[in-house]
Design a protein around this motif. Structure first.
Motif, short mmCIF file in Angstrom:
data_model
loop_
_atom_site.label_atom_id
_atom_site.label_comp_id
_atom_site.label_asym_id
_atom_site.label_seq_id
_atom_site.Cartn_x
_atom_site.Cartn_y
_atom_site.Cartn_z
N ASP A 184 2.21 1.95 -3.51
CA ASP A 184 1.23 2.55 -4.42
C ASP A 184 1.00 4.02 -4.09
O ASP A 184 0.80 4.85 -4.99
CB ASP A 184 -0.09 1.78 -4.35
CG ASP A 184 0.04 0.37 -4.93
OD1 ASP A 184 1.04 0.10 -5.62
OD2 ASP A 184 -0.86 -0.45 -4.69
N GLU B 22 -4.76 7.04 -0.85
CA GLU B 22 -4.38 5.69 -1.31
C GLU B 22 -4.42 4.68 -0.17
O GLU B 22 -4.85 3.53 -0.36
CB GLU B 22 -2.99 5.73 -1.94
CG GLU B 22 -2.64 4.48 -2.72
CD GLU B 22 -3.52 4.27 -3.95
OE1 GLU B 22 -3.74 3.10 -4.32
OE2 GLU B 22 -3.98 5.28 -4.56
N ARG C 80 -8.09 3.92 0.56
CA ARG C 80 -8.70 3.26 -0.61
C ARG C 80 -8.38 1.77 -0.63
O ARG C 80 -9.18 0.96 -1.10
CB ARG C 80 -8.18 3.93 -1.89
CG ARG C 80 -8.93 3.54 -3.17
CD ARG C 80 -8.30 4.20 -4.39
NE ARG C 80 -7.03 3.59 -4.73
CZ ARG C 80 -6.90 2.47 -5.44
NH1 ARG C 80 -7.98 1.82 -5.84
NH2 ARG C 80 -5.72 2.00 -5.73
N GLN C 81 -7.22 1.39 -0.10
CA GLN C 81 -6.80 -0.01 -0.14
C GLN C 81 -7.03 -0.75 1.19
O GLN C 81 -6.51 -1.85 1.38
CB GLN C 81 -5.31 -0.09 -0.51
CG GLN C 81 -5.02 0.39 -1.93
CD GLN C 81 -3.70 -0.13 -2.44
OE1 GLN C 81 -3.33 -1.28 -2.20
NE2 GLN C 81 -2.98 0.71 -3.18
N ILE D 154 0.84 -1.20 0.00
CA ILE D 154 0.00 0.00 0.00
C ILE D 154 0.87 1.25 0.00
O ILE D 154 0.59 2.24 -0.69
CB ILE D 154 -0.94 -0.02 1.22
CG1 ILE D 154 -1.90 -1.20 1.14
CG2 ILE D 154 -1.73 1.29 1.31
CD1 ILE D 154 -2.74 -1.41 2.40
#
Length: 429
Positions: free
Chosen positions: A196, A221, A224-225, A193
């Motif tokens: 990204d 991010e 979101r993950q 994570i």
């Protein structure tokens, strides 16, 4: 919780490893962390006690774990006490564990509500000879606040003064340093994570962007993950801010020609990543910036090679200091004469690299471990050298997370862009 369900084999195994180290006829108690007030009617977001999570997988406030492997009543050899929900809590706070959910999460069969703790404890404690209690014995922590563990110790010792009291922390220090396969996978997830999020911000950065805008891209991010959020307060330090080691105001404009020092990591299922990178605001390093960057990268790679089973903490840091000294001489920041006349207690390289190179990583970002024990397979450590040059408004730090195995080590962040050319290609792609 945002993260996916964790196989409770992890927590069952952890409890076995812990209870195998107890003295005969011992009872152990672990408390959840306190809930801390943020304002007149709000608490800070709850963060579970890492030792209780390690042994139970329960990620909820007002939780108690009782372990008594030699208990004459088999029902109470492993007991979990939970805050009982009600209609009011359901409306205002939402999800709380049911007994069945707690069984599934922890692998513990005996689940009771918190109101039953005192009576159950009293019914069995007088059959135990030793009582193991927990406190925060992390070397980096200085006790100032009378947190839940401390208050409980005072209560139980006054109520049962003649038992033999023992410390759980030395056992937890030994256990938590060596990560199981499931813990390694959770750490890999946190690192993925983080990767990204870093690639995302590389494509976002340009002159004029604010540090807090970059921070917003990162947390976007993470959430979101399915990450819990930041593993620690993120550092987004552009230009001269990079020379403040714990800078986290993140409120300045990123200017053309400056370098941004990042230090951030995702938290996933209470396991943490810890990454540092340094990138040019305009997408291209100057020659000087590149030279300093590559000097730090050289130290990072050399230090990583030293992280093997059997390496001793102090010796490791001394060797890294010698490597850094060579690089600083090459950059013209210190001279051979300064090194020759240096104070051994504060070597010349410390002027530009003043912090340690590595720390253990796990449920705590600076994880619980013994600094006097040689590194061993299963340890996860950071490698994070840096060079900080206030007179040039330049600070470079690079950091990856390294797993030690019996066959060497594995870089858990090997797929995160690191080389100058990788950074520049993504920023200009």
């Amino acid at each position: 919780m945002k993260y996916q369900k964790i196989n409770n084999d992890l927590f069952t195994s952890n409890r076995i490893k812990y209870t195998n180290r107890l003295k005969k006829n011992s009872l152990a108690i672990f408390q959840s962390n306190d809930e801390f007030p943020r304002s007149g009617d709000q608490n800070f977001i709850f963060k579970q006690n890492p030792d209780l999570f390690y042994l139970s997988g329960i990620d909820q406030e007002q939780t108690i774990l009782l372990l008594y492997p030699d208990c004459p009543n088999p029902l109470y050899r492993q007991v979990l006490f939970l805050r009982q929900t009600n209609d009011y809590i359901k409306v205002w706070e939402g999800y709380k564990y049911t007994k069945e959910q707690a069984k599934a999460a922890s692998g513990i069969e005996s689940i009771y509500w918190l109101e039953d703790f005192d009576s159950i404890l009293h019914s069995i404690i007088n059959y135990a000879d030793h009582i193991y209690l927990n406190t925060n014995e992390n070397d980096r922590y200085a006790h100032m606040v009378p947190y839940r563990d401390i208050r409980f110790i005072e209560q139980i010792r006054s109520k049962y003064p003649l038992h033999h009291y023992e410390r759980s922390a030395p056992i937890m220090r030994e256990l938590r340093a060596v990560k199981s396969d499931l813990e390694i996978e959770l750490t890999r997830k946190a690192c993925g994570i983080t990767r990204d999020a870093f690639v995302r911000v590389l494509k976002f950065i340009k002159p004029g962007v604010k540090e807090y805008e970059i921070e917003a891209e990162i947390i976007h991010e993470f959430i979101r993950q399915g990450g819990t959020g930041h593993a620690y307060t993120p550092i987004i330090a552009s230009g001269h801010n990079a020379n403040i080691l714990h800078y986290n105001d993140n409120n300045q404009e990123c200017k053309d020609g400056d370098v941004i020092l990042f230090d951030f990591g995702a938290e996933y299922a209470n396991y943490n990543a810890d990454m540092s990178r340094s990138v040019p605001v305009n997408g291209r390093f100057t020659k000087r910036q590149k030279d300093v960057y590559n000097a730090v990268l050289h130290v990072m790679k050399s230090a990583t090679n030293l992280l093997i089973a059997g390496t001793v903490w102090n010796t490791y840091h001394e060797e890294v200091g010698e490597i850094m000294t060579e690089q600083l001489i090459g950059l013209g920041l210190i001279s051979t004469e300064e090194v020759k006349n240096q104070n051994p207690a504060w070597p010349a390289y410390k002027k530009y690299f003043m912090h340690g190179t590595s720390h253990h990583l796990g449920i705590d970002v600076h994880d619980f471990a013994n600094r006097y024990t040689p590194f061993a397979p299963g340890n996860i450590l950071t490698v994070e050298p840096g060079i900080y040059i206030p007179e040039e408004s330049l600070g470079i730090r690079l950091e990856n997370n390294i797993l030690i195995t019996s066959n060497g080590n594995v870089d858990l962040m090997a797929d995160i862009p690191l080389e100058v050319e990788e950074i520049e290609d993504i920023m200009n792609g």
